[in-house]
Write a protein that holds these residues in place. Structure first.
Motif, PDB file in Angstrom:
ATOM      1  N   ASN A  99      -2.359 -35.783  33.973  1.00 19.47           N
ATOM      2  CA  ASN A  99      -3.643 -35.267  33.860  1.00 19.47           C
ATOM      3  C   ASN A  99      -3.744 -33.888  32.987  1.00 19.47           C
ATOM      4  OD1 ASN A  99      -3.422 -33.165  35.755  1.00 19.47           O
ATOM      5  ND2 ASN A  99      -4.185 -34.511  37.281  1.00 19.47           N
ATOM      6  N   SER A 100      -2.603 -33.333  32.646  1.00 16.19           N
ATOM      7  CA  SER A 100      -2.501 -31.984  31.724  1.00 16.19           C
ATOM      8  C   SER A 100      -2.623 -32.293  30.434  1.00 16.19           C
ATOM      9  CB  SER A 100      -1.630 -31.167  32.630  1.00 16.19           C
ATOM     10  OG  SER A 100      -1.881 -30.805  33.825  1.00 16.19           O
ATOM     11  N   PHE A 117      -7.726 -35.270  39.399  1.00 14.44           N
ATOM     12  CA  PHE A 117      -8.466 -34.998  38.025  1.00 14.44           C
ATOM     13  C   PHE A 117      -7.784 -36.010  37.035  1.00 14.44           C
ATOM     14  CE2 PHE A 117      -8.888 -30.709  40.082  1.00 14.44           C
ATOM     15  CZ  PHE A 117     -10.279 -30.583  39.810  1.00 14.44           C
ATOM     16  N   LYS A 118      -8.854 -36.171  36.232  1.00 17.25           N
ATOM     17  CA  LYS A 118      -8.622 -37.105  35.076  1.00 17.25           C
ATOM     18  C   LYS A 118      -8.292 -36.349  33.788  1.00 17.25           C
ATOM     19  CE  LYS A 118     -10.149 -40.492  37.803  1.00 17.25           C
ATOM     20  NZ  LYS A 118      -9.100 -41.367  38.445  1.00 17.25           N
ATOM     21  N   LYS A 119      -7.783 -37.185  32.668  1.00 15.95           N
ATOM     22  CA  LYS A 119      -7.423 -36.471  31.619  1.00 15.95           C
ATOM     23  C   LYS A 119      -8.613 -35.971  30.990  1.00 15.95           C
ATOM     24  CE  LYS A 119      -3.615 -39.548  30.077  1.00 15.95           C
ATOM     25  NZ  LYS A 119      -2.974 -40.297  29.260  1.00 15.95           N
ATOM     26  N   GLY A 120      -8.506 -34.738  30.468  1.00 12.59           N
ATOM     27  CA  GLY A 120      -9.697 -34.070  29.745  1.00 12.59           C
ATOM     28  C   GLY A 120     -10.383 -32.890  30.531  1.00 12.59           C
ATOM     29  N   VAL A 146     -11.242 -28.295  35.757  1.00 14.17           N
ATOM     30  CA  VAL A 146     -12.855 -28.010  35.821  1.00 14.17           C
ATOM     31  C   VAL A 146     -13.116 -29.220  36.251  1.00 14.17           C
ATOM     32  CG1 VAL A 146     -13.514 -28.862  33.152  1.00 14.17           C
ATOM     33  CG2 VAL A 146     -15.100 -27.569  34.511  1.00 14.17           C
ATOM     34  N   ARG A 147     -14.188 -28.875  37.385  1.00 12.24           N
ATOM     35  CA  ARG A 147     -14.845 -30.270  38.200  1.00 12.24           C
ATOM     36  C   ARG A 147     -16.159 -30.795  37.239  1.00 12.24           C
ATOM     37  NH1 ARG A 147     -14.409 -26.212  42.261  1.00 12.24           N
ATOM     38  NH2 ARG A 147     -12.832 -26.571  43.859  1.00 12.24           N
ATOM     39  N   THR A 161     -17.750 -25.834  37.898  1.00 16.26           N
ATOM     40  CA  THR A 161     -16.888 -25.150  38.699  1.00 16.26           C
ATOM     41  C   THR A 161     -15.382 -25.367  38.486  1.00 16.26           C
ATOM     42  OG1 THR A 161     -17.091 -26.407  40.602  1.00 16.26           O
ATOM     43  CG2 THR A 161     -18.816 -25.027  40.351  1.00 16.26           C
ATOM     44  N   ARG A 162     -14.411 -24.499  38.624  1.00 12.45           N
ATOM     45  CA  ARG A 162     -13.207 -24.540  38.403  1.00 12.45           C
ATOM     46  C   ARG A 162     -12.510 -24.303  39.489  1.00 12.45           C
ATOM     47  NH1 ARG A 162     -13.473 -20.137  33.698  1.00 12.45           N
ATOM     48  NH2 ARG A 162     -14.960 -19.048  35.443  1.00 12.45           N
ATOM     49  N   VAL A 163     -11.063 -24.799  39.382  1.00 13.22           N
ATOM     50  CA  VAL A 163     -10.009 -24.478  40.577  1.00 13.22           C
ATOM     51  C   VAL A 163      -8.797 -24.576  39.965  1.00 13.22           C
ATOM     52  CG1 VAL A 163     -10.101 -27.096  40.872  1.00 13.22           C
ATOM     53  CG2 VAL A 163      -9.523 -25.524  42.641  1.00 13.22           C
TER      54      VAL A 163
END
Length: 375
Positions: A52-53, A299-302, A311-312, A316-318
């Motif tokens: 996913n990264s 989390f998905k790709k992108g 980023v959600r 918002t980010r985590v």
């Protein structure tokens, strides 16, 4: 999304003792503590993160998420207001430093207790069920109505705080002897349980958030008492923005799922600035996402901004931490380790027969009693 409420009149038990010894019993409880991952499971998690990264968010969008971070959090609170999470009563089990002050020698008792509580890095610590469904670092409160009028508040410093030199004898809560600051308070479901549980007249609680919408919700909550609490908007990453509190004045700073929401390369300066506010012997308490938590694997790709930073869907980010990363942040700020634990939790949806592996990190770091803290 909500957590369970504490039992009426009962002390919440310390988590960490419900161990899954028989896999056939996995759906007999909602959660299991101290779950050890197999080598295969750890490898699968690493592969998922690598997958996913591979596709990163484009630079233009990354600039937008940083520049308009306040907008995304304001939108979040406008949508959810104070109905997203319930109050974090589990905090008093995991962080007894927030519980009622028993005597004038509380600080020395606290320091002794912290020394006794140091444990090996490999131990998994526990939280209360308040985090079971928590997928954001923010929170809400709509349940408390307790009010106590005790400490006076200096009204003259409620405006333009970011441009003031704060006087040591003229600031909100200046007459208190025990001061707590929560950074990233959301709409108050850490702050309000503290005020409700700890009615010591010497206590004063500060709380700040990046979102002006969240702070407005705190101030309009029936539990907000300006004689005991001061809520203000603050950008943790803005080096030019001052806190309305002088250096060496706080006993406790608490960060619950907030540090993970900021850009990694701004974390160190944010923690170093906060450490200067602590009294010698004061404590910084943190609970946040650990590497390979279920939320990271989903989390998905992108959606990846940078390594372990995402980023959600709502903007918002985590970030997902390791113990070593947090230890470096705190010790570089001149703080001493008291606790740095990984909590690996297996949560169960018995209705859907689903298992969910959570990874959180809990830290306690203390400002040395000596003056040469390096902060």
């Amino acid at each position: 999304m909500a957590d369970s409420s504490p039992e009426s009149g009962a002390k919440r038990p310390q988590f960490g003792s419900r161990l899954l010894s028989d896999p056939a019993r996995v759906f007999h409880h909602n959660a299991w503590d101290n779950v050890e991952w197999s080598a295969e499971q750890a490898a699968a998690a690493q592969r998922k993160v690598q997958e996913n990264s591979t596709q990163r968010v484009c630079p233009e969008k990354q600039v937008d998420y940083e520049t308009n971070a306040h907008k995304y959090w304001n939108d979040f609170y406008k949508i959810h207001e104070n109905g997203f999470f319930k109050d974090r009563h589990w905090l008093f089990t995991e962080f007894p430093e927030l519980a009622p002050i028993q005597n004038q020698n509380h600080l020395m008792d606290l320091l002794s207790e912290n020394k006794r509580s140091e444990v090996p890095e490999c131990r998994s610590n526990a939280d209360g069920p308040g985090l079971i469904t928590e997928e954001q670092h923010r929170c809400s409160s709509n349940s408390l109505g307790h009010k106590t009028q005790t400490l006076p508040v200096e009204k003259k410093v409620t405006q333009k705080l970011s441009h003031l030199e704060i006087s040591a004898d003229e600031f909100p809560g200046s007459s208190a002897t025990y001061r707590i600051l929560e950074v990233g308070c959301g709409v108050g479901n850490t702050v309000f349980p503290i005020l409700q549980t700890n009615n010591d007249p010497r206590l004063f609680v500060y709380c700040c958030d990046f979102s002006s919408t969240a702070i407005q919700l705190v101030k309009t909550n029936s539990a907000y008492d300006a004689a005991r609490c001061f809520a203000f908007v603050h950008d943790l990453c803005d080096e030019d923005q001052r806190y309305p509190i002088p250096r060496d004045s706080l006993d406790i700073i608490i960060l619950i799922f907030v540090l993970s929401a900021i850009v990694p390369d701004k974390m160190q300066k944010a923690i170093s600035r906060l450490s200067r506010l602590l009294k010698p012997g004061g404590m910084m308490l943190l609970r946040d996402y650990g590497r390979h938590d279920m939320a990271q694997l989903r989390f998905k790709k992108g959606q990846c901004l940078s390594e372990n930073f995402y980023v959600r869907g709502d903007g918002t980010r985590v970030y997902f931490f390791t113990q070593d990363e947090l230890d470096t942040l705190f010790t570089t700020a001149g703080l001493e380790k008291v606790q740095n634990l990984v909590d690996r939790r297996l949560q169960v949806n018995r209705g859907k027969q689903l298992t969910m592996y959570r990874v959180w990190i809990q830290c306690k770091y203390r400002k040395p009693l000596l003056a040469n803290t390096g902060s």
